[in-house]
Design an enzyme around this catalytic site. Structure first.
Site, mmCIF file in Angstrom:
data_model
loop_
_atom_site.group_PDB
_atom_site.id
_atom_site.type_symbol
_atom_site.label_atom_id
_atom_site.label_comp_id
_atom_site.label_asym_id
_atom_site.label_seq_id
_atom_site.Cartn_x
_atom_site.Cartn_y
_atom_site.Cartn_z
ATOM 1 N N PHE A 11 0.810 -1.226 0.000
ATOM 2 C CA PHE A 11 0.000 0.000 0.000
ATOM 3 C C PHE A 11 0.847 1.281 0.000
ATOM 4 C CE2 PHE A 11 -2.339 2.720 3.357
ATOM 5 C CZ PHE A 11 -2.917 3.555 2.410
ATOM 6 N N ASP A 32 10.063 -6.280 -3.682
ATOM 7 C CA ASP A 32 8.959 -6.833 -2.895
ATOM 8 C C ASP A 32 8.996 -8.352 -3.017
ATOM 9 O OD1 ASP A 32 6.113 -5.285 -1.873
ATOM 10 O OD2 ASP A 32 6.101 -7.479 -1.992
ATOM 11 N N THR A 124 6.043 2.987 12.882
ATOM 12 C CA THR A 124 4.633 3.257 13.150
ATOM 13 C C THR A 124 4.448 3.865 14.542
ATOM 14 O OG1 THR A 124 2.569 2.105 13.702
ATOM 15 C CG2 THR A 124 4.542 0.786 13.759
ATOM 16 N N ASP A 125 3.368 4.628 14.701
ATOM 17 C CA ASP A 125 3.065 5.177 16.033
ATOM 18 C C ASP A 125 2.700 4.074 17.029
ATOM 19 O OD1 ASP A 125 0.559 4.487 15.000
ATOM 20 O OD2 ASP A 125 -0.386 6.422 15.423
ATOM 21 N N GLU A 126 2.428 2.864 16.496
ATOM 22 C CA GLU A 126 2.026 1.779 17.396
ATOM 23 C C GLU A 126 3.146 1.346 18.332
ATOM 24 O OE1 GLU A 126 -0.532 -1.230 15.647
ATOM 25 O OE2 GLU A 126 -1.121 0.139 14.062
ATOM 26 N N TYR A 152 2.787 -7.385 16.289
ATOM 27 C CA TYR A 152 3.151 -6.483 15.187
ATOM 28 C C TYR A 152 3.945 -5.283 15.709
ATOM 29 C CZ TYR A 152 2.638 -2.486 12.017
ATOM 30 O OH TYR A 152 2.886 -1.363 11.252
ATOM 31 N N LYS A 156 7.936 -4.108 15.145
ATOM 32 C CA LYS A 156 8.337 -2.817 14.578
ATOM 33 C C LYS A 156 9.229 -2.059 15.563
ATOM 34 C CE LYS A 156 7.204 -1.186 11.152
ATOM 35 N NZ LYS A 156 7.793 -1.285 9.781
ATOM 36 N N LYS A 191 -7.687 -4.114 6.036
ATOM 37 C CA LYS A 191 -7.587 -2.992 6.981
ATOM 38 C C LYS A 191 -8.925 -2.254 7.062
ATOM 39 C CE LYS A 191 -3.187 -3.817 7.567
ATOM 40 N NZ LYS A 191 -2.141 -3.404 6.669
HETATM 41 P P1 NAD Z 1 1.407 -3.605 3.262
HETATM 42 O O1 NAD Z 1 1.161 -4.868 4.028
HETATM 43 O O2 NAD Z 1 0.349 -3.090 2.349
HETATM 44 O O3 NAD Z 1 2.736 -3.768 2.387
HETATM 45 C C1 NAD Z 1 3.876 -4.431 2.826
HETATM 46 C C2 NAD Z 1 4.640 -4.938 1.603
HETATM 47 O O4 NAD Z 1 5.828 -5.592 2.065
HETATM 48 C C3 NAD Z 1 3.843 -5.968 0.780
HETATM 49 O O5 NAD Z 1 3.882 -5.614 -0.587
HETATM 50 C C4 NAD Z 1 4.603 -7.273 1.008
HETATM 51 O O6 NAD Z 1 4.575 -8.148 -0.112
HETATM 52 C C5 NAD Z 1 6.008 -6.780 1.308
HETATM 53 N N1 NAD Z 1 6.774 -7.741 2.095
HETATM 54 C C6 NAD Z 1 6.358 -8.432 3.189
HETATM 55 N N2 NAD Z 1 7.345 -9.230 3.632
HETATM 56 C C7 NAD Z 1 8.412 -9.030 2.807
HETATM 57 C C8 NAD Z 1 9.731 -9.546 2.756
HETATM 58 N N3 NAD Z 1 10.146 -10.463 3.656
HETATM 59 N N4 NAD Z 1 10.569 -9.122 1.800
HETATM 60 C C9 NAD Z 1 10.147 -8.201 0.884
HETATM 61 N N5 NAD Z 1 8.911 -7.685 0.875
HETATM 62 C C10 NAD Z 1 8.052 -8.091 1.829
HETATM 63 O O7 NAD Z 1 1.809 -2.545 4.357
HETATM 64 P P2 NAD Z 1 1.691 -0.949 4.324
HETATM 65 O O8 NAD Z 1 0.434 -0.540 4.989
HETATM 66 O O9 NAD Z 1 2.020 -0.456 2.970
HETATM 67 O O10 NAD Z 1 2.878 -0.561 5.316
HETATM 68 C C11 NAD Z 1 4.195 -0.270 4.833
HETATM 69 C C12 NAD Z 1 5.076 0.092 6.004
HETATM 70 O O11 NAD Z 1 4.540 1.217 6.686
HETATM 71 C C13 NAD Z 1 5.189 -1.014 7.062
HETATM 72 O O12 NAD Z 1 6.526 -1.059 7.490
HETATM 73 C C14 NAD Z 1 4.266 -0.564 8.170
HETATM 74 O O13 NAD Z 1 4.717 -1.027 9.417
HETATM 75 C C15 NAD Z 1 4.392 0.946 8.065
HETATM 76 N N6 NAD Z 1 3.223 1.728 8.515
HETATM 77 C C16 NAD Z 1 1.972 1.460 8.025
HETATM 78 C C17 NAD Z 1 0.901 2.257 8.431
HETATM 79 C C18 NAD Z 1 -0.497 2.021 7.893
HETATM 80 O O14 NAD Z 1 -1.444 2.662 8.356
HETATM 81 N N7 NAD Z 1 -0.684 1.168 6.897
HETATM 82 C C19 NAD Z 1 1.099 3.309 9.342
HETATM 83 C C20 NAD Z 1 2.403 3.547 9.821
HETATM 84 C C21 NAD Z 1 3.451 2.758 9.392
HETATM 85 P P1 TYD Z 2 -6.575 -1.616 11.357
HETATM 86 O O1 TYD Z 2 -6.974 -1.062 10.032
HETATM 87 O O2 TYD Z 2 -6.324 -3.086 11.473
HETATM 88 O O3 TYD Z 2 -5.317 -0.756 11.850
HETATM 89 P P2 TYD Z 2 -4.545 -0.757 13.296
HETATM 90 O O4 TYD Z 2 -5.058 -1.861 14.119
HETATM 91 O O5 TYD Z 2 -3.125 -0.965 12.892
HETATM 92 O O6 TYD Z 2 -4.830 0.584 13.869
HETATM 93 O O7 TYD Z 2 -7.719 -1.252 12.411
HETATM 94 C C1 TYD Z 2 -8.085 0.085 12.688
HETATM 95 C C2 TYD Z 2 -9.079 0.066 13.810
HETATM 96 O O8 TYD Z 2 -10.284 -0.570 13.346
HETATM 97 C C3 TYD Z 2 -8.645 -0.746 15.019
HETATM 98 O O9 TYD Z 2 -9.080 -0.092 16.204
HETATM 99 C C4 TYD Z 2 -9.349 -2.075 14.871
HETATM 100 C C5 TYD Z 2 -10.640 -1.702 14.166
HETATM 101 N N1 TYD Z 2 -11.192 -2.735 13.251
HETATM 102 C C6 TYD Z 2 -12.541 -3.130 13.386
HETATM 103 O O10 TYD Z 2 -13.283 -2.638 14.239
HETATM 104 N N2 TYD Z 2 -13.012 -4.077 12.531
HETATM 105 C C7 TYD Z 2 -12.230 -4.667 11.574
HETATM 106 O O11 TYD Z 2 -12.730 -5.568 10.835
HETATM 107 C C8 TYD Z 2 -10.867 -4.227 11.452
HETATM 108 C C9 TYD Z 2 -9.962 -4.828 10.415
HETATM 109 C C10 TYD Z 2 -10.388 -3.256 12.301
#
Ligand code: NAD
Ligand code: TYD
Length: 338
Positions: A11, A32, A124-126, A152, A156, A191
Protein backbone atom coordinates in the site's frame (compact mmCIF):
# COMPACT_ATOMS: atom_id res chain seq x y z
CA UNK A 1 20.22 9.42 -7.04
CA UNK A 2 19.27 5.74 -6.94
CA UNK A 3 16.68 4.78 -4.32
CA UNK A 4 15.74 1.29 -3.17
CA UNK A 5 12.10 1.12 -2.04
CA UNK A 6 11.32 -2.16 -0.26
CA UNK A 7 7.70 -3.26 0.09
CA UNK A 8 7.07 -1.40 -3.19
CA UNK A 9 4.11 -3.59 -4.18
CA UNK A 10 2.31 -2.87 -0.91
CA UNK A 11 0.00 0.00 0.00
CA UNK A 12 2.31 2.80 1.14
CA UNK A 13 5.40 1.58 -0.74
CA UNK A 14 3.56 1.76 -4.08
CA UNK A 15 2.11 5.18 -3.29
CA UNK A 16 5.65 6.31 -2.42
CA UNK A 17 7.04 4.98 -5.73
CA UNK A 18 4.43 7.00 -7.66
CA UNK A 19 5.05 10.10 -5.56
CA UNK A 20 8.84 9.94 -6.08
CA UNK A 21 8.62 9.23 -9.82
CA UNK A 22 6.34 12.24 -10.23
CA UNK A 23 8.31 14.60 -8.02
CA UNK A 24 12.00 13.89 -8.76
CA UNK A 25 14.27 12.55 -11.51
CA UNK A 26 15.75 9.77 -9.38
CA UNK A 27 16.06 6.14 -10.37
CA UNK A 28 13.90 3.86 -8.26
CA UNK A 29 14.31 0.14 -7.68
CA UNK A 30 11.15 -1.32 -6.14
CA UNK A 31 11.66 -4.56 -4.24
CA UNK A 32 8.96 -6.83 -2.89
CA UNK A 33 8.58 -10.50 -1.95
CA UNK A 34 4.98 -10.37 -3.27
CA UNK A 35 3.44 -11.90 -0.17
CA UNK A 36 -0.38 -11.96 0.06
CA UNK A 37 -0.17 -8.17 0.64
CA UNK A 38 1.99 -7.35 -2.37
CA UNK A 39 0.41 -6.86 -5.77
CA UNK A 40 2.46 -6.25 -8.89
CA UNK A 41 -0.61 -4.89 -10.70
CA UNK A 42 -0.37 -1.86 -8.44
CA UNK A 43 2.96 -1.03 -10.10
CA UNK A 44 1.74 -1.53 -13.69
CA UNK A 45 2.02 2.16 -14.59
CA UNK A 46 5.36 2.62 -12.77
CA UNK A 47 6.79 -0.33 -14.73
CA UNK A 48 6.39 1.66 -17.94
CA UNK A 49 8.69 4.36 -16.59
CA UNK A 50 12.35 3.87 -17.63
CA UNK A 51 13.44 5.25 -14.24
CA UNK A 52 11.68 2.39 -12.43
CA UNK A 53 12.62 -1.25 -12.12
CA UNK A 54 11.06 -4.05 -10.05
CA UNK A 55 12.93 -6.84 -8.24
CA UNK A 56 11.12 -9.76 -6.62
CA UNK A 57 13.12 -10.65 -3.51
CA UNK A 58 12.80 -11.28 0.20
CA UNK A 59 14.52 -8.83 2.56
CA UNK A 60 15.44 -11.70 4.89
CA UNK A 61 17.48 -13.33 2.08
CA UNK A 62 21.03 -12.24 2.92
CA UNK A 63 22.60 -13.64 -0.24
CA UNK A 64 20.05 -11.94 -2.49
CA UNK A 65 20.36 -8.63 -0.65
CA UNK A 66 24.17 -8.71 -0.83
CA UNK A 67 24.10 -9.39 -4.58
CA UNK A 68 21.49 -6.68 -5.21
CA UNK A 69 23.33 -4.01 -3.21
CA UNK A 70 26.68 -4.95 -4.83
CA UNK A 71 25.17 -4.52 -8.27
CA UNK A 72 22.94 -1.48 -7.81
CA UNK A 73 25.00 0.80 -5.55
CA UNK A 74 22.02 2.52 -3.94
CA UNK A 75 22.31 6.04 -2.54
CA UNK A 76 19.20 5.73 -0.37
CA UNK A 77 17.15 2.84 1.04
CA UNK A 78 13.57 3.32 2.24
CA UNK A 79 12.34 0.24 4.08
CA UNK A 80 8.56 -0.22 3.88
CA UNK A 81 8.68 -4.03 3.60
CA UNK A 82 6.87 -5.57 6.53
CA UNK A 83 4.12 -7.81 7.74
CA UNK A 84 1.68 -5.07 8.65
CA UNK A 85 -1.63 -6.40 9.97
CA UNK A 86 -2.15 -6.52 13.75
CA UNK A 87 -4.85 -9.23 13.59
CA UNK A 88 -2.57 -11.55 11.61
CA UNK A 89 0.25 -10.92 14.10
CA UNK A 90 -2.02 -12.08 16.93
CA UNK A 91 -2.71 -15.35 15.05
CA UNK A 92 0.86 -15.99 13.91
CA UNK A 93 3.62 -13.75 15.30
CA UNK A 94 6.65 -15.58 13.88
CA UNK A 95 6.64 -14.23 10.33
CA UNK A 96 6.39 -10.72 11.84
CA UNK A 97 9.62 -11.26 13.76
CA UNK A 98 11.35 -12.68 10.69
CA UNK A 99 10.40 -9.98 8.21
CA UNK A 100 10.14 -6.94 10.44
CA UNK A 101 13.18 -7.53 12.64
CA UNK A 102 15.58 -9.90 10.82
CA UNK A 103 14.66 -8.42 7.44
CA UNK A 104 15.55 -4.93 8.67
CA UNK A 105 18.86 -6.18 10.05
CA UNK A 106 19.76 -7.96 6.80
CA UNK A 107 18.97 -4.79 4.83
CA UNK A 108 21.03 -2.63 7.19
CA UNK A 109 24.01 -5.02 6.92
CA UNK A 110 23.90 -4.77 3.13
CA UNK A 111 23.48 -0.99 3.30
CA UNK A 112 26.45 -0.73 5.69
CA UNK A 113 28.68 -3.00 3.59
CA UNK A 114 27.97 -1.09 0.39
CA UNK A 115 28.14 2.36 2.03
CA UNK A 116 24.58 3.46 1.29
CA UNK A 117 24.30 7.17 2.12
CA UNK A 118 20.94 7.06 3.88
CA UNK A 119 18.73 4.33 5.32
CA UNK A 120 15.17 5.29 6.21
CA UNK A 121 13.11 2.97 8.39
CA UNK A 122 9.35 3.34 7.99
CA UNK A 123 7.97 2.70 11.45
CA UNK A 124 4.63 3.26 13.15
CA UNK A 125 3.06 5.18 16.03
CA UNK A 126 2.03 1.78 17.40
CA UNK A 127 5.51 1.41 18.95
CA UNK A 128 4.34 3.88 21.63
CA UNK A 129 1.49 1.60 22.74
CA UNK A 130 -1.79 3.40 23.35
CA UNK A 131 -3.23 6.47 25.09
CA UNK A 132 -6.28 6.57 27.38
CA UNK A 133 -9.59 7.61 25.82
CA UNK A 134 -10.30 10.15 28.56
CA UNK A 135 -7.07 12.18 28.16
CA UNK A 136 -7.38 13.99 24.82
CA UNK A 137 -4.56 16.29 25.96
CA UNK A 138 -2.00 13.44 25.67
CA UNK A 139 -0.21 12.88 22.35
CA UNK A 140 2.74 10.71 21.27
CA UNK A 141 5.95 12.72 20.91
CA UNK A 142 9.33 11.34 19.81
CA UNK A 143 10.21 11.17 23.54
CA UNK A 144 7.23 8.96 24.47
CA UNK A 145 8.63 5.65 25.76
CA UNK A 146 8.27 2.57 23.58
CA UNK A 147 5.65 0.30 25.13
CA UNK A 148 4.09 -2.08 22.66
CA UNK A 149 0.86 -4.09 22.77
CA UNK A 150 0.76 -6.49 19.81
CA UNK A 151 3.29 -8.84 18.21
CA UNK A 152 3.15 -6.48 15.19
CA UNK A 153 4.04 -3.35 17.13
CA UNK A 154 6.66 -5.25 19.15
CA UNK A 155 8.37 -6.38 15.96
CA UNK A 156 8.34 -2.82 14.58
CA UNK A 157 9.70 -1.46 17.87
CA UNK A 158 12.45 -4.10 17.88
CA UNK A 159 13.47 -3.00 14.40
CA UNK A 160 13.52 0.65 15.55
CA UNK A 161 15.81 -0.26 18.44
CA UNK A 162 18.15 -2.10 16.08
CA UNK A 163 18.23 0.87 13.70
CA UNK A 164 19.10 3.13 16.64
CA UNK A 165 21.80 0.70 17.75
CA UNK A 166 23.36 0.59 14.26
CA UNK A 167 23.33 4.40 14.14
CA UNK A 168 25.09 4.74 17.48
CA UNK A 169 27.46 1.76 17.26
CA UNK A 170 28.52 1.95 13.62
CA UNK A 171 27.65 5.55 12.77
CA UNK A 172 25.06 4.06 10.37
CA UNK A 173 23.29 6.95 8.55
CA UNK A 174 19.71 6.13 9.51
CA UNK A 175 16.46 7.99 10.13
CA UNK A 176 13.14 6.64 11.43
CA UNK A 177 9.60 7.90 10.89
CA UNK A 178 6.62 6.87 13.01
CA UNK A 179 3.34 7.58 11.28
CA UNK A 180 -0.27 7.24 12.35
CA UNK A 181 -2.89 5.16 10.45
CA UNK A 182 -2.84 5.72 6.68
CA UNK A 183 -5.73 5.45 4.24
CA UNK A 184 -6.02 5.91 0.48
CA UNK A 185 -5.77 4.00 -2.83
CA UNK A 186 -4.20 0.51 -2.99
CA UNK A 187 -4.72 -0.40 0.69
CA UNK A 188 -5.29 -4.12 1.17
CA UNK A 189 -8.95 -4.75 2.06
CA UNK A 190 -8.14 -6.44 5.39
CA UNK A 191 -7.59 -2.99 6.98
CA UNK A 192 -10.48 -1.02 8.48
CA UNK A 193 -11.32 1.54 5.78
CA UNK A 194 -11.03 -0.61 2.61
CA UNK A 195 -12.61 -3.57 4.41
CA UNK A 196 -15.66 -1.50 5.31
CA UNK A 197 -15.91 -0.06 1.79
CA UNK A 198 -15.64 -3.50 0.15
CA UNK A 199 -18.17 -5.07 2.55
CA UNK A 200 -20.60 -2.17 2.06
CA UNK A 201 -20.43 -2.56 -1.71
CA UNK A 202 -21.16 -6.28 -1.33
CA UNK A 203 -23.95 -5.57 1.21
CA UNK A 204 -22.00 -7.69 3.73
CA UNK A 205 -21.99 -7.15 7.50
CA UNK A 206 -19.48 -4.59 8.81
CA UNK A 207 -17.59 -6.17 11.73
CA UNK A 208 -16.85 -3.50 14.34
CA UNK A 209 -14.59 -4.67 17.17
CA UNK A 210 -15.89 -4.11 20.71
CA UNK A 211 -18.02 -0.98 20.91
CA UNK A 212 -16.24 0.78 18.06
CA UNK A 213 -14.96 3.49 20.40
CA UNK A 214 -11.23 2.98 19.83
CA UNK A 215 -9.60 6.03 18.31
CA UNK A 216 -7.12 6.19 15.42
CA UNK A 217 -5.39 9.27 13.97
CA UNK A 218 -5.93 9.06 10.19
CA UNK A 219 -3.56 10.47 7.56
CA UNK A 220 -3.98 10.43 3.77
CA UNK A 221 -1.24 8.20 2.34
CA UNK A 222 0.22 10.87 0.04
CA UNK A 223 0.88 13.13 3.03
CA UNK A 224 2.87 10.30 4.61
CA UNK A 225 4.85 9.92 1.36
CA UNK A 226 5.59 13.66 1.30
CA UNK A 227 6.95 13.49 4.83
CA UNK A 228 9.24 10.55 4.02
CA UNK A 229 10.44 12.35 0.89
CA UNK A 230 11.40 15.37 3.04
CA UNK A 231 13.11 13.19 5.65
CA UNK A 232 15.34 11.35 3.16
CA UNK A 233 16.40 14.65 1.59
CA UNK A 234 16.53 17.07 4.53
CA UNK A 235 16.13 15.01 7.71
CA UNK A 236 18.99 14.71 10.18
CA UNK A 237 20.79 11.39 10.50
CA UNK A 238 20.03 9.65 13.81
CA UNK A 239 16.66 11.36 14.24
CA UNK A 240 13.14 10.00 14.73
CA UNK A 241 10.21 11.94 13.20
CA UNK A 242 6.57 11.47 14.19
CA UNK A 243 4.07 11.97 11.35
CA UNK A 244 0.36 12.62 11.83
CA UNK A 245 -2.31 15.13 10.92
CA UNK A 246 -4.30 15.66 14.15
CA UNK A 247 -7.24 13.75 12.75
CA UNK A 248 -8.56 11.51 15.52
CA UNK A 249 -11.73 9.54 14.92
CA UNK A 250 -13.51 6.62 16.55
CA UNK A 251 -13.88 3.49 14.46
CA UNK A 252 -17.67 3.66 14.60
CA UNK A 253 -17.67 7.22 13.24
CA UNK A 254 -15.53 6.09 10.31
CA UNK A 255 -17.83 3.15 9.61
CA UNK A 256 -20.94 5.35 9.73
CA UNK A 257 -19.32 7.90 7.43
CA UNK A 258 -18.58 5.17 4.86
CA UNK A 259 -22.14 3.81 5.14
CA UNK A 260 -23.49 7.29 4.59
CA UNK A 261 -21.26 8.02 1.62
CA UNK A 262 -22.34 4.77 -0.05
CA UNK A 263 -25.98 5.23 0.92
CA UNK A 264 -26.16 1.94 2.85
CA UNK A 265 -28.17 1.23 6.02
CA UNK A 266 -26.63 1.22 9.52
CA UNK A 267 -28.20 -2.21 10.00
CA UNK A 268 -25.11 -3.59 8.22
CA UNK A 269 -23.05 -2.82 11.34
CA UNK A 270 -22.30 -5.89 13.50
CA UNK A 271 -20.48 -5.50 16.78
CA UNK A 272 -18.09 -8.43 17.15
CA UNK A 273 -15.70 -9.71 19.85
CA UNK A 274 -12.97 -7.19 20.52
CA UNK A 275 -9.39 -7.63 19.27
CA UNK A 276 -7.09 -9.12 21.95
CA UNK A 277 -4.96 -6.40 23.57
CA UNK A 278 -6.77 -3.77 21.45
CA UNK A 279 -4.99 -0.39 21.64
CA UNK A 280 -7.46 2.29 22.78
CA UNK A 281 -6.20 5.44 21.15
CA UNK A 282 -3.33 6.65 18.95
CA UNK A 283 -2.59 10.36 18.55
CA UNK A 284 0.55 11.89 17.07
CA UNK A 285 2.22 15.18 17.90
CA UNK A 286 3.87 16.13 14.57
CA UNK A 287 5.49 19.36 15.84
CA UNK A 288 9.07 18.26 15.12
CA UNK A 289 8.62 17.29 11.45
CA UNK A 290 6.64 20.50 10.95
CA UNK A 291 9.23 22.78 12.56
CA UNK A 292 12.40 21.11 11.26
CA UNK A 293 11.31 20.05 7.78
CA UNK A 294 8.31 22.27 7.06
CA UNK A 295 5.93 19.31 6.65
CA UNK A 296 2.19 19.77 7.11
CA UNK A 297 -0.67 17.52 6.02
CA UNK A 298 -2.36 18.80 2.87
CA UNK A 299 -5.36 16.51 2.42
CA UNK A 300 -8.19 17.03 4.88
CA UNK A 301 -9.98 13.85 5.95
CA UNK A 302 -13.28 14.91 4.36
CA UNK A 303 -11.53 15.15 0.96
CA UNK A 304 -9.23 12.16 1.39
CA UNK A 305 -12.02 9.77 2.32
CA UNK A 306 -14.06 10.92 -0.70
CA UNK A 307 -11.10 10.29 -3.04
CA UNK A 308 -10.54 6.89 -1.39
CA UNK A 309 -14.15 5.72 -1.64
CA UNK A 310 -14.26 6.92 -5.24
CA UNK A 311 -11.03 4.99 -5.96
CA UNK A 312 -12.45 1.73 -4.58
CA UNK A 313 -15.63 2.29 -6.59
CA UNK A 314 -13.62 2.81 -9.79
CA UNK A 315 -11.08 0.05 -9.19
CA UNK A 316 -13.20 -2.98 -8.34
CA UNK A 317 -10.94 -5.10 -10.55
CA UNK A 318 -7.94 -4.34 -8.36
CA UNK A 319 -9.53 -5.36 -5.07
CA UNK A 320 -12.12 -7.77 -6.51
CA UNK A 321 -9.36 -10.26 -7.30
CA UNK A 322 -7.89 -9.90 -3.83
CA UNK A 323 -11.13 -10.49 -1.93
CA UNK A 324 -11.77 -13.68 -3.87
CA UNK A 325 -8.43 -15.43 -3.28
CA UNK A 326 -6.49 -16.35 -0.13
CA UNK A 327 -8.28 -13.46 1.52
CA UNK A 328 -11.59 -15.37 1.51
CA UNK A 329 -10.07 -18.08 3.71
CA UNK A 330 -8.49 -15.46 5.96
CA UNK A 331 -11.78 -13.59 6.23
CA UNK A 332 -13.78 -16.70 7.10
CA UNK A 333 -11.19 -17.78 9.69
CA UNK A 334 -11.01 -14.37 11.35
CA UNK A 335 -14.64 -13.32 11.21
CA UNK A 336 -16.84 -16.45 11.23
CA UNK A 337 -18.55 -16.81 14.63
CA UNK A 338 -16.59 -13.88 16.04
P1 NAD B 1 1.41 -3.61 3.26
O1 NAD B 1 1.16 -4.87 4.03
O2 NAD B 1 0.35 -3.09 2.35
O3 NAD B 1 2.74 -3.77 2.39
C1 NAD B 1 3.88 -4.43 2.83
C2 NAD B 1 4.64 -4.94 1.60
O4 NAD B 1 5.83 -5.59 2.06
C3 NAD B 1 3.84 -5.97 0.78
O5 NAD B 1 3.88 -5.61 -0.59
C4 NAD B 1 4.60 -7.27 1.01
O6 NAD B 1 4.57 -8.15 -0.11
C5 NAD B 1 6.01 -6.78 1.31
N1 NAD B 1 6.77 -7.74 2.10
C6 NAD B 1 6.36 -8.43 3.19
N2 NAD B 1 7.34 -9.23 3.63
C7 NAD B 1 8.41 -9.03 2.81
C8 NAD B 1 9.73 -9.55 2.76
N3 NAD B 1 10.15 -10.46 3.66
N4 NAD B 1 10.57 -9.12 1.80
C9 NAD B 1 10.15 -8.20 0.88
N5 NAD B 1 8.91 -7.68 0.87
C10 NAD B 1 8.05 -8.09 1.83
O7 NAD B 1 1.81 -2.55 4.36
P2 NAD B 1 1.69 -0.95 4.32
O8 NAD B 1 0.43 -0.54 4.99
O9 NAD B 1 2.02 -0.46 2.97
O10 NAD B 1 2.88 -0.56 5.32
C11 NAD B 1 4.19 -0.27 4.83
C12 NAD B 1 5.08 0.09 6.00
O11 NAD B 1 4.54 1.22 6.69
C13 NAD B 1 5.19 -1.01 7.06
O12 NAD B 1 6.53 -1.06 7.49
C14 NAD B 1 4.27 -0.56 8.17
O13 NAD B 1 4.72 -1.03 9.42
C15 NAD B 1 4.39 0.95 8.07
N6 NAD B 1 3.22 1.73 8.51
C16 NAD B 1 1.97 1.46 8.03
C17 NAD B 1 0.90 2.26 8.43
C18 NAD B 1 -0.50 2.02 7.89
O14 NAD B 1 -1.44 2.66 8.36
N7 NAD B 1 -0.68 1.17 6.90
C19 NAD B 1 1.10 3.31 9.34
C20 NAD B 1 2.40 3.55 9.82
C21 NAD B 1 3.45 2.76 9.39
P1 TYD C 1 -6.57 -1.62 11.36
O1 TYD C 1 -6.97 -1.06 10.03
O2 TYD C 1 -6.32 -3.09 11.47
O3 TYD C 1 -5.32 -0.76 11.85
P2 TYD C 1 -4.55 -0.76 13.30
O4 TYD C 1 -5.06 -1.86 14.12
O5 TYD C 1 -3.12 -0.96 12.89
O6 TYD C 1 -4.83 0.58 13.87
O7 TYD C 1 -7.72 -1.25 12.41
C1 TYD C 1 -8.09 0.08 12.69
C2 TYD C 1 -9.08 0.07 13.81
O8 TYD C 1 -10.28 -0.57 13.35
C3 TYD C 1 -8.64 -0.75 15.02
O9 TYD C 1 -9.08 -0.09 16.20
C4 TYD C 1 -9.35 -2.08 14.87
C5 TYD C 1 -10.64 -1.70 14.17
N1 TYD C 1 -11.19 -2.73 13.25
C6 TYD C 1 -12.54 -3.13 13.39
O10 TYD C 1 -13.28 -2.64 14.24
N2 TYD C 1 -13.01 -4.08 12.53
C7 TYD C 1 -12.23 -4.67 11.57
O11 TYD C 1 -12.73 -5.57 10.84
C8 TYD C 1 -10.87 -4.23 11.45
C9 TYD C 1 -9.96 -4.83 10.42
C10 TYD C 1 -10.39 -3.26 12.30
Amino acid sequence: MKILVTGAAGFIGANFVYYELGKHDDEIVGLDALTYAGNLETLEVALQNPRFKFVKADITDRTAMDALFAEEKFDVVVNFAAESHVDRSIENPEIFLMTNIIGTQVLMDAAKKYAVGRFHQVSTDEVYGDLPLNRPDLLFTEETPIKTSSPYSSSKASADLLVGAYARTYGFPATISRCSNNYGPYQFPEKLIPLMIANCLANKQLPVYGEGLNVRDWLYVEDHCKAIDLIIRKGKVGEVYNIGGHNEMTNIDIVKLILNALDKPESLITYVTDRKGHDLRYAIDPTKVGKELGWAPETMFADGIKITIEWYLNNRDWWGKIVSGEYTQYYDKMYANR
